[in-house]
Write an enzyme that holds these catalytic residues in place. Structure first.
Site, PDB file in Angstrom:
ATOM      1  N   GLU A 198      37.722  25.522  42.703  1.00 23.18           N
ATOM      2  CA  GLU A 198      37.310  25.607  41.306  1.00 23.18           C
ATOM      3  C   GLU A 198      35.933  25.015  41.049  1.00 23.18           C
ATOM      4  O   GLU A 198      35.147  25.563  40.270  1.00 23.18           O
ATOM      5  CB  GLU A 198      38.355  24.941  40.402  1.00 23.18           C
ATOM      6  CG  GLU A 198      39.590  25.794  40.137  1.00 23.18           C
ATOM      7  CD  GLU A 198      40.555  25.867  41.312  1.00 23.18           C
ATOM      8  OE1 GLU A 198      40.368  25.114  42.302  1.00 23.18           O
ATOM      9  OE2 GLU A 198      41.498  26.675  41.267  1.00 23.18           O
ATOM     10  N   HIS A 206      51.271  22.918  35.052  1.00 20.11           N
ATOM     11  CA  HIS A 206      50.857  24.312  34.897  1.00 20.11           C
ATOM     12  C   HIS A 206      51.068  24.857  33.485  1.00 20.11           C
ATOM     13  O   HIS A 206      51.064  26.063  33.287  1.00 20.11           O
ATOM     14  CB  HIS A 206      51.620  25.198  35.890  1.00 20.11           C
ATOM     15  CG  HIS A 206      51.041  25.202  37.270  1.00 20.11           C
ATOM     16  ND1 HIS A 206      50.739  24.056  37.958  1.00 20.11           N
ATOM     17  CD2 HIS A 206      50.706  26.218  38.097  1.00 20.11           C
ATOM     18  CE1 HIS A 206      50.250  24.381  39.149  1.00 20.11           C
ATOM     19  NE2 HIS A 206      50.219  25.678  39.261  1.00 20.11           N
TER      20      HIS A 206
HETATM   21  C1  LIG Z   1      43.633  23.979  41.984  1.00 16.68           C
HETATM   22  C2  LIG Z   1      44.489  25.190  41.974  1.00 16.68           C
HETATM   23  N1  LIG Z   1      43.911  26.407  41.950  1.00 16.68           N
HETATM   24  C3  LIG Z   1      44.665  27.518  41.943  1.00 16.68           C
HETATM   25  C4  LIG Z   1      46.036  27.429  41.972  1.00 16.68           C
HETATM   26  C5  LIG Z   1      46.881  28.688  41.983  1.00 16.68           C
HETATM   27  N2  LIG Z   1      47.492  28.877  43.296  1.00 16.68           N
HETATM   28  C6  LIG Z   1      48.741  28.438  43.547  1.00 16.68           C
HETATM   29  S1  LIG Z   1      49.171  28.666  45.117  1.00 16.68           S
HETATM   30  C7  LIG Z   1      47.715  29.383  45.519  1.00 16.68           C
HETATM   31  C8  LIG Z   1      47.491  29.838  46.927  1.00 16.68           C
HETATM   32  C9  LIG Z   1      47.565  28.712  47.910  1.00 16.68           C
HETATM   33  O1  LIG Z   1      47.475  29.198  49.210  1.00 16.68           O
HETATM   34  P1  LIG Z   1      47.796  28.321  50.475  1.00 16.68           P
HETATM   35  O2  LIG Z   1      47.187  26.973  50.322  1.00 16.68           O
HETATM   36  O3  LIG Z   1      47.419  29.089  51.655  1.00 16.68           O
HETATM   37  O4  LIG Z   1      49.379  28.090  50.423  1.00 16.68           O
HETATM   38  P2  LIG Z   1      50.559  29.164  50.569  1.00 16.68           P
HETATM   39  O5  LIG Z   1      50.861  29.659  49.193  1.00 16.68           O
HETATM   40  O6  LIG Z   1      50.110  30.231  51.487  1.00 16.68           O
HETATM   41  O7  LIG Z   1      51.721  28.383  51.075  1.00 16.68           O
HETATM   42  C10 LIG Z   1      46.888  29.443  44.397  1.00 16.68           C
HETATM   43  C11 LIG Z   1      45.553  30.041  44.365  1.00 16.68           C
HETATM   44  C12 LIG Z   1      46.607  26.138  41.969  1.00 16.68           C
HETATM   45  N3  LIG Z   1      47.925  25.958  41.940  1.00 16.68           N
HETATM   46  N4  LIG Z   1      45.819  25.047  41.978  1.00 16.68           N
END
Ligand SMILES: Cc1ncc(C[n+]2csc(CCOP(=O)(O)OP(=O)(O)O)c2C)c(N)n1
Ligand SMILES: [Mg+2]
Lengths: 342, 318
Positions: free
Chosen positions: A79, A148
């Site tokens: 972000e 959230h």
């Molecule tokens: C700071 C922030 N930005 C965006 C999100 C939205 N978001 C939730 S999970 C995710 C993807 C995360 O991917 P990864 O770290 O690879 O974990 P996975 O879901 O594959 O286990 C996003 C963009 C969030 N929760 N927090």
């Protein structure tokens, strides 16, 4: 992602003269983006999942295929980099629309929003111009838990140098997003995630709506109700209920939190002498505190009853549905507050 | 490992799978709200890691946390009740899917803001270092989380302060719909640890035995005072990011390819081949899990909603 909770405003249009098309908030925002990108090639979108996925809330569906990866830029989960890079690009004259997946993640970019975007122009004596929009949905009511579900709009409105816009109808969303994209200032454009499905009339022809004007959403003579965004919907429902008892509520939709347009609020208050302010965020240090204070400052002689505030209970929003609904302002809370000031 | 331990690991992996499959059904029925991120496909990672952990080792993870919850010993009942938002849930119905923790078990929770728990993990490790206790913090996070500033700040700090932490990235190739190649400068995540001078390794995250062995070795490495270690577990999530993911970003055959490597299937084959357990014994475990999961659902459904007063509890300690 989660399916969206249908809202009560989703009722089908009445058959009466249907001059304007009724579209959803999502479509309205999407149209504004699309049309501005067609109009000005300096406008581009960046953010998490805006491209291939089509937008977490499907606002940018189809954009990636049409405008391509140069102008619809998927970013890493970063972000601070999203906002920081948008600022930099804006300094060079581009017009980025940076999407933060939800306003809750704006906290991860807080320095760039409040220390950089809001201050660079002033601090460098007016040399810099930052024509950027931060589009971001917020709000509670979807059982997403405490981190959230926030409605921290007032926090952003605290900072001079930012403009904060939070429309409550599709018409305003489209017209104000267009103005925001054309504006030369950094703008927080706050959407409410449970409003995307809401339908409303939107002019077919090209139009814009200024970013510094509140609006009488519903005329009335007994009480002035000041609100915006999602709470416009709940307040309208409350007003309809109250009308059955002969109580006529005048609703002023703020639409922008900074700058705050008090003119229609004060004009209405001088007529009704009573006010209720309804916001979804927490009461302490909130929009209601600001607006009521300005009413006292600007129309003290007209006050017939202590101004009431309806807001979220002072707790982090819980996951459990009943508790969450208890914490959020409801139609009954608005009705109660209106009866209180009468 | 003795036979019971093997069977226990098998039990945990199958339990995670079944609890989540049933949770997905409950979600479709509207009994679970909000987000529901399933761990299905990745069970070997947390099961292998946590099986090597000592009770004094703090554990912390992201929102994809049902697996870890079960591995640290939170009952299926408490997990299910939390998913249904009930008073008997591990977080009393206030946290939901993304926020399960059990302080008594030294498990500091699921965290929903991507990357936010990494600096907290550094602090957990600081706690052990400060008191000269020998806990090693196990911190799990996604590949996508390694692109946010929090990650870099925390990992750097852990090296600068020589903190006892085992960083574990679960590289499942995607953060939501963005493939690792489109979001990360390097696709081999462990390379990021190199930049901070942290010793690192990569392991097959579909193979619970390999994860277990790696965890034993590297936990010991950290426990012996060598500072942080960085482990990349290569894995895959079989389901969408959360419920209702249109999954436009990947092809069916890619998912099918990875399903050939089902961590539960791999482990079952291993147990049979090595003659550690007979297939009837493993079937029996699966039947137990079926009962346990069903009981968990019945418990959760019969549990009370949190009392209205609960809205105002737990805001402050004083
Ligand atoms: C700071 C922030 N930005 C965006 C999100 C939205 N978001 C939730 S999970 C995710 C993807 C995360 O991917 P990864 O770290 O690879 O974990 P996975 O879901 O594959 O286990 C996003 C963009 C969030 N929760 N927090
Ligand atoms: Mg991932």
């Amino acid at each position: 992602m989660n399916s969206f909770i249908p809202t009560t405003l989703q009722t089908e249009p009445e058959i009466k003269e249907r001059v304007m098309p009724r579209i959803t908030m999502r479509e309205a925002i999407s149209q504004a983006l699309w049309e501005e990108m067609e109009r000005d090639e300096n406008v581009f979108i960046m953010g998490e999942e805006v491209g291939v996925w089509g937008g977490t809330y499907a606002v940018t569906k189809g954009f990636y295929d049409h405008f391509g990866p140069k102008r619809v830029r998927d970013t890493p989960i970063a972000e601070a980099a999203i906002i920081g890079a948008a600022i930099g690009a804006a300094l060079t004259g581009l017009r980025p629309v940076a999407e933060l997946m939800t306003i809750n993640f704006a906290f991860a970019a807080m320095d760039h929003i409040v220390n950089e975007a809001a201050k660079l122009r002033y601090m460098f004596g007016g040399q810099f111009t930052i024509p950027m929009v931060i589009r971001t949905p917020g709000g509670g009511g979807r059982q997403l838990g405490a981190t959230h579900s926030q409605t921290p709009d007032a926090i952003f409105a605290h900072f001079p140098g930012l403009k904060v816009v939070a429309p409550g109808t599709p018409e305003d969303a489209k017209g104000m997003l267009k103005s925001a994209i054309r504006s030369d200032d950094p703008i927080m454009f706050i959407e409410h995630a449970t409003l995307y499905q809401v339908r409303g009339e939107v002019p077919e022809e090209e139009y814009t709506i200024p970013l510094d004007k509140a609006k009488i959403h519903r005329p009335g003579s007994d009480v002035t109700l000041v609100t915006y965004s999602k709470m416009l919907e709940k307040s309208t429902q409350a007003a309809e209920e109250l009308a059955k008892d002969g109580i006529e509520v005048e609703i002023v939709d703020l639409r922008c939190l900074r700058p705050l347009d008090m003119e229609p609020v004060l004009a209405s208050f001088k007529k009704t002498n009573r006010a209720v302010i309804v916001e979804e965020g927490w009461r302490s240090y909130g929009v209601g505190a600001e607006v009521s204070s300005r009413i006292y400052e600007g129309a003290f002689d007209y006050v017939d009853s202590p101004i009431q505030r309806v807001a979220q209970k002072e707790v982090p929003l819980p996951y459990n549905r009943n508790l969450e609904q208890m914490a959020l302002p409801q139609v009954e809370d608005v009705i109660k507050a209106v009866k209180e000031v009468l | 490992m003795d036979k019971n331990e093997y069977l226990d690991i098998y039990h945990q992996m199958v339990l995670i799978r079944r609890v989540e499959e049933r949770a997905a059904e409950l979600y479709q029925q509207g009994k679970i709200g909000g987000f529901l991120h399933l761990y299905i496909g990745q069970e070997a990672v947390s099961t292998g890691l946590i099986s090597a952990r000592k009770p004094q080792d703090p554990v912390i993870t992201a929102y994809r946390d049902h697996g870890v919850a079960i591995n640290v010993g939170i009952s299926a009942k408490q997990v299910m009740a939390e998913l249904l938002g009930k008073a008997t849930g591990i977080s009393k119905g206030k946290g939901g899917s993304m926020h399960m923790a059990d302080a008594d078990k030294n498990y500091w929770g699921g965290h929903a803001v991507v990357g936010a728990h990494l600096p907290i993990a550094a602090g957990l490790a600081l706690g052990d270092q400060y008191r000269s206790t020998d806990g090693v913090t196990i911190c799990m996070f996604g590949d996508g989380a390694t692109n946010i500033g929090f990650f870099h700040e925390a990992v750097n700090l852990s090296k600068v302060w020589n903190l006892p932490v085992l960083w574990v990235t679960e590289n499942n190739k995607y953060g939501m719909g963005t493939s690792i190649e489109r979001a990360s400068a390097v696709s081999e995540i462990r390379q990021k640890a190199e930049g901070y001078g942290i010793t690192n390794a990569r392991v097959d995250g579909m193979n619970v035995i390999e994860v277990r062995q790696a965890a034993e070795e590297y936990l010991e490495h950290v426990r012996s005072g060598n500072g942080p270690f960085f482990l990349e577990a290569v894995t895959y999530r079989y389901r969408g990011h959360s419920m209702g993911d249109p999954e436009r970003y990947r092809q069916k055959d890619e998912i099918e390819k990875w399903q050939q490597e089902d961590p539960i299937g791999i482990f079952r084959t291993f147990l049979l081949k090595e003659k550690i357990a007979a297939s009837e014994e493993l079937d029996e475990v699966e039947e137990q899990v079926e009962v346990e999961t069903q009981e968990a659902i019945e418990f959760a459904e019969a549990s009370p909603e949190p009392a209205p007063e609960e809205l105002f509890t737990h805001i402050y300690a004083d």
